[in-house]
Design a protein around this motif. Structure first.
Motif, PDB file in Angstrom:
ATOM      1  N   VAL A 162       0.838  -1.201   0.000  1.00 40.85           N
ATOM      2  CA  VAL A 162       0.000   0.000   0.000  1.00 40.85           C
ATOM      3  C   VAL A 162       0.876   1.256   0.000  1.00 40.85           C
ATOM      4  CG1 VAL A 162      -1.623   1.358   1.391  1.00 40.85           C
ATOM      5  CG2 VAL A 162      -2.005  -1.088   1.070  1.00 40.85           C
ATOM      6  N   LEU A 163       1.852   1.297   0.877  1.00 44.06           N
ATOM      7  CA  LEU A 163       2.705   2.476   0.968  1.00 44.06           C
ATOM      8  C   LEU A 163       3.577   2.653  -0.277  1.00 44.06           C
ATOM      9  CD1 LEU A 163       3.630   2.358   4.750  1.00 44.06           C
ATOM     10  CD2 LEU A 163       1.867   3.729   3.616  1.00 44.06           C
ATOM     11  N   GLY A 164       3.928   1.554  -0.946  1.00 44.72           N
ATOM     12  CA  GLY A 164       4.647   1.645  -2.219  1.00 44.72           C
ATOM     13  C   GLY A 164       3.790   2.282  -3.301  1.00 44.72           C
ATOM     14  N   ALA A 165       2.518   1.917  -3.327  1.00 46.43           N
ATOM     15  CA  ALA A 165       1.602   2.529  -4.297  1.00 46.43           C
ATOM     16  C   ALA A 165       1.423   4.015  -4.003  1.00 46.43           C
ATOM     17  CB  ALA A 165       0.254   1.804  -4.265  1.00 46.43           C
ATOM     18  N   ILE A 166       1.362   4.371  -2.745  1.00 50.85           N
ATOM     19  CA  ILE A 166       1.240   5.779  -2.358  1.00 50.85           C
ATOM     20  C   ILE A 166       2.479   6.550  -2.801  1.00 50.85           C
ATOM     21  CG2 ILE A 166       1.110   7.365  -0.383  1.00 50.85           C
ATOM     22  CD1 ILE A 166      -1.511   5.869  -1.042  1.00 50.85           C
ATOM     23  N   ALA A 167       3.643   5.945  -2.693  1.00 51.38           N
ATOM     24  CA  ALA A 167       4.885   6.598  -3.127  1.00 51.38           C
ATOM     25  C   ALA A 167       4.825   6.919  -4.622  1.00 51.38           C
ATOM     26  CB  ALA A 167       6.086   5.718  -2.814  1.00 51.38           C
ATOM     27  N   THR A 168       4.253   6.023  -5.410  1.00 56.48           N
ATOM     28  CA  THR A 168       4.096   6.284  -6.847  1.00 56.48           C
ATOM     29  C   THR A 168       3.165   7.459  -7.075  1.00 56.48           C
ATOM     30  OG1 THR A 168       4.489   3.961  -7.378  1.00 56.48           O
ATOM     31  CG2 THR A 168       3.361   5.277  -9.042  1.00 56.48           C
ATOM     32  N   LEU A 169       2.065   7.504  -6.360  1.00 50.66           N
ATOM     33  CA  LEU A 169       1.141   8.639  -6.483  1.00 50.66           C
ATOM     34  C   LEU A 169       1.837   9.939  -6.116  1.00 50.66           C
ATOM     35  CD1 LEU A 169      -2.119   7.134  -4.934  1.00 50.66           C
ATOM     36  CD2 LEU A 169      -1.711   7.684  -7.344  1.00 50.66           C
ATOM     37  N   ASP A 170       2.614   9.909  -5.043  1.00 51.54           N
ATOM     38  CA  ASP A 170       3.338  11.113  -4.620  1.00 51.54           C
ATOM     39  C   ASP A 170       4.339  11.571  -5.674  1.00 51.54           C
ATOM     40  OD1 ASP A 170       1.961  11.225  -2.234  1.00 51.54           O
ATOM     41  OD2 ASP A 170       3.564  10.299  -1.046  1.00 51.54           O
ATOM     42  N   LEU A 171       5.049  10.615  -6.273  1.00 55.57           N
ATOM     43  CA  LEU A 171       6.026  10.967  -7.307  1.00 55.57           C
ATOM     44  C   LEU A 171       5.356  11.638  -8.513  1.00 55.57           C
ATOM     45  CD1 LEU A 171       8.361   7.837  -7.419  1.00 55.57           C
ATOM     46  CD2 LEU A 171       9.000  10.159  -6.759  1.00 55.57           C
ATOM     47  N   ASN A 172       4.196  11.151  -8.879  1.00 57.22           N
ATOM     48  CA  ASN A 172       3.507  11.684 -10.053  1.00 57.22           C
ATOM     49  C   ASN A 172       2.705  12.949  -9.776  1.00 57.22           C
ATOM     50  OD1 ASN A 172       4.467   9.622 -11.709  1.00 57.22           O
ATOM     51  ND2 ASN A 172       2.778   8.283 -11.162  1.00 57.22           N
ATOM     52  N   ALA A 173       2.394  13.220  -8.529  1.00 54.90           N
ATOM     53  CA  ALA A 173       1.534  14.356  -8.187  1.00 54.90           C
ATOM     54  C   ALA A 173       2.112  15.686  -8.660  1.00 54.90           C
ATOM     55  CB  ALA A 173       1.262  14.395  -6.687  1.00 54.90           C
ATOM     56  N   GLU A 174       3.408  15.873  -8.507  1.00 54.56           N
ATOM     57  CA  GLU A 174       4.030  17.134  -8.905  1.00 54.56           C
ATOM     58  C   GLU A 174       3.959  17.325 -10.425  1.00 54.56           C
ATOM     59  OE1 GLU A 174       5.935  20.820  -8.469  1.00 54.56           O
ATOM     60  OE2 GLU A 174       4.863  19.543  -7.055  1.00 54.56           O
ATOM     61  N   SER A 175       4.188  16.267 -11.172  1.00 59.96           N
ATOM     62  CA  SER A 175       4.088  16.359 -12.633  1.00 59.96           C
ATOM     63  C   SER A 175       2.662  16.676 -13.069  1.00 59.96           C
ATOM     64  CB  SER A 175       4.546  15.054 -13.284  1.00 59.96           C
ATOM     65  OG  SER A 175       5.905  14.835 -13.049  1.00 59.96           O
ATOM     66  N   VAL A 176       1.711  16.064 -12.415  1.00 60.59           N
ATOM     67  CA  VAL A 176       0.305  16.331 -12.736  1.00 60.59           C
ATOM     68  C   VAL A 176      -0.023  17.798 -12.458  1.00 60.59           C
ATOM     69  CG1 VAL A 176      -2.080  15.814 -12.069  1.00 60.59           C
ATOM     70  CG2 VAL A 176      -0.438  13.951 -12.378  1.00 60.59           C
ATOM     71  N   ARG A 177       0.417  18.287 -11.297  1.00 60.46           N
ATOM     72  CA  ARG A 177       0.155  19.683 -10.942  1.00 60.46           C
ATOM     73  C   ARG A 177       0.777  20.637 -11.957  1.00 60.46           C
ATOM     74  NH1 ARG A 177       2.525  23.754  -8.986  1.00 60.46           N
ATOM     75  NH2 ARG A 177       4.464  22.687  -8.552  1.00 60.46           N
ATOM     76  N   LYS A 178       2.011  20.374 -12.341  1.00 62.50           N
ATOM     77  CA  LYS A 178       2.682  21.228 -13.323  1.00 62.50           C
ATOM     78  C   LYS A 178       1.991  21.173 -14.676  1.00 62.50           C
ATOM     79  CE  LYS A 178       7.300  21.247 -11.311  1.00 62.50           C
ATOM     80  NZ  LYS A 178       8.699  20.827 -11.486  1.00 62.50           N
ATOM     81  N   GLY A 179       1.538  20.008 -15.071  1.00 60.23           N
ATOM     82  CA  GLY A 179       0.809  19.871 -16.331  1.00 60.23           C
ATOM     83  C   GLY A 179      -0.486  20.664 -16.334  1.00 60.23           C
ATOM     84  N   ILE A 180      -1.190  20.647 -15.223  1.00 58.68           N
ATOM     85  CA  ILE A 180      -2.433  21.412 -15.105  1.00 58.68           C
ATOM     86  C   ILE A 180      -2.137  22.905 -15.182  1.00 58.68           C
ATOM     87  CG2 ILE A 180      -4.351  22.009 -13.571  1.00 58.68           C
ATOM     88  CD1 ILE A 180      -4.218  19.071 -12.576  1.00 58.68           C
ATOM     89  N   GLU A 181      -1.089  23.350 -14.491  1.00 57.46           N
ATOM     90  CA  GLU A 181      -0.710  24.769 -14.545  1.00 57.46           C
ATOM     91  C   GLU A 181      -0.364  25.184 -15.972  1.00 57.46           C
ATOM     92  OE1 GLU A 181       2.468  25.666 -11.854  1.00 57.46           O
ATOM     93  OE2 GLU A 181       1.256  25.214 -10.080  1.00 57.46           O
ATOM     94  N   SER A 182       0.370  24.348 -16.673  1.00 54.34           N
ATOM     95  CA  SER A 182       0.741  24.642 -18.060  1.00 54.34           C
ATOM     96  C   SER A 182      -0.499  24.719 -18.945  1.00 54.34           C
ATOM     97  CB  SER A 182       1.692  23.563 -18.570  1.00 54.34           C
ATOM     98  OG  SER A 182       2.013  23.781 -19.911  1.00 54.34           O
ATOM     99  N   LEU A 183      -1.415  23.811 -18.749  1.00 50.40           N
ATOM    100  CA  LEU A 183      -2.654  23.807 -19.524  1.00 50.40           C
ATOM    101  C   LEU A 183      -3.471  25.059 -19.235  1.00 50.40           C
ATOM    102  CD1 LEU A 183      -4.372  22.253 -21.517  1.00 50.40           C
ATOM    103  CD2 LEU A 183      -5.369  21.017 -19.595  1.00 50.40           C
ATOM    104  N   ARG A 184      -3.511  25.488 -17.971  1.00 45.98           N
ATOM    105  CA  ARG A 184      -4.239  26.717 -17.621  1.00 45.98           C
ATOM    106  C   ARG A 184      -3.691  27.904 -18.414  1.00 45.98           C
ATOM    107  NH1 ARG A 184      -7.842  26.413 -13.742  1.00 45.98           N
ATOM    108  NH2 ARG A 184      -7.625  24.870 -12.104  1.00 45.98           N
TER     109      ARG A 184
END
Length: 70
Positions: free
Chosen positions: A44-66
């Motif tokens: 479970v915590l390994g899967a959470i680590a993957t989500l955490d790693l990708n969260a910043e990229s997702v946020r930056k992508g949304i900002e760029s799209l805005r």
């Protein structure tokens, strides 16, 4: 499909949902760990680590799209 100007808002809400689910799942993983099932907890915590790693990229992508749809 939402209009292009609405897409960043929709993606932001999906990102917020992802973060909320990650937080809830992390709490469950910690609860499981406290009860001795460390294998499940590690998974479970390994899967959470993957989500955490990708969260910043997702946020930056949304900002760029805005910036693009303005």
């Amino acid at each position: 499909m939402p209009a292009d100007s609405q897409l960043p808002d929709v993606l932001e809400k999906l990102h917020e949902n992802q973060l909320a689910l990650a937080d809830a799942i992390e709490s469950i993983g910690m609860w499981i760990d406290q009860r001795g099932s460390t294998d499940v907890s590690s998974h479970v915590l390994g899967a959470i680590a993957t989500l955490d790693l990708n969260a910043e990229s997702v946020r930056k992508g949304i900002e760029s799209l805005r910036k693009t749809v303005r």
